[in-house]
Design a protein around this motif. Structure first.
Motif: not given
Ligand code: FE
Ligand code: ZN
Length: 255
Positions: A14, A56, A60-61, A133, A171
């Motif tokens: 990321n 979103h 991982d965000h 993403d 990413h």
């Molecule tokens: Fe992601």
């Protein structure tokens, strides 16, 4: 004074990004992949967090949201359509909304496809866009909550931004994306050159991002379903562009 931007790796592949308005000191984190990485970035620059702009709901965000809010009192902004799954969200936004980071203004562009409520943040005065993403360098997000038609419509909004616009993504996937892209459009010279550059950057451990809209238009197969060479290679001459895009996405999923 122009917006200042600091990009740093987080949780492996990321990226964390901080945007800072020097006139007011306002600082936004684009997503919060990991609170420690964001705090380290803030410390490095001597900036104080005032906002998180969420693209979103994926973990991982958003993993750093709650800790960062508790530690800094920052305001968490995110897509209204995913508000239920975004920890700590206070300001819900949608298409055309303006978010102010000090004197800097971000325009919200809804870019569903990867997730159903995904948004991008465009700072037109600073010629920079943060796409989470939705779009990657030489790639695009997986269609986890949307179909090819929806994602293609989202990508077209990004394609219409001024070509010199700098593009930041969630990413570092560029090297693998380039290997795939060369199977779809091997004779694309701009792609060949970019793939070589990406290899060099990867060898030196340097980021391949940000990119620009112009560079992606020239090299990214997901933005090039109108390319006669791609259509020919896929045996899809004259088919609707969303369908060709969808076929490229399917091939990437199997790559
Ligand atoms: Fe992601
Ligand atoms: Zn995601």
């Amino acid at each position: 004074m122009a917006l200042q931007i600091h990009q740093f790796p987080a949780r492996g592949d990321n990226y964390g990004v901080l945007v800072h308005d020097p006139a007011t000191g306002a600082t936004a984190s684009i997503d919060a992949p990991d609170s420690e990485a964001v705090l380290a970035g803030l410390h490095e620059k001597g900036w104080e967090l005032t906002h998180i702009l969420t693209t979103h709901h994926h973990h991982d965000h958003t993993a750093g949201n709650e800790v960062l809010k508790r530690m800094t009192g920052c305001t968490i902004v995110g897509p209204a359509k995913e508000a239920r799954s975004i920890p700590g969200i206070e300001v819900q936004v949608g298409e055309g909304d303006i978010v102010e980071i000090g004197k800097a203004k971000a325009k919200v562009i809804e870019t569903p496809g990867h997730t159903s409520g995904h948004v991008s943040y465009h700072f037109p005065d600073d010629a920079v866009v943060f796409v989470g993403d939705t779009l990657f360098s030489i790639g695009c997000g997986k269609l986890l909550e949307g179909d090819a038609k929806t994602m293609w419509a989202s990508l077209q909004k990004l394609m219409a931004l001024p070509p010199k616009t700098e593009l930041y993504c969630g990413h570092e996937y560029t090297r693998n994306n380039a290997r795939f892209a060369l199977t779809v459009e091997p004779e694309n010279e701009a792609l060949q050159a970019r793939a070589a550059e990406v290899d060099e950057l990867a060898k030196r451990g340097e980021p391949t991002l940000p990119t620009t809209i112009a560079q992606e238009l020239a090299t990214n197969p997901f933005l090039r379903p109108s390319s006669p060479a791609i259509q020919k290679r896929l045996g899809m001459e004259g088919r609707p562009l969303a369908e060709i895009f969808g076929e490229i996405r399917k091939r990437k999923d199997r790559f």
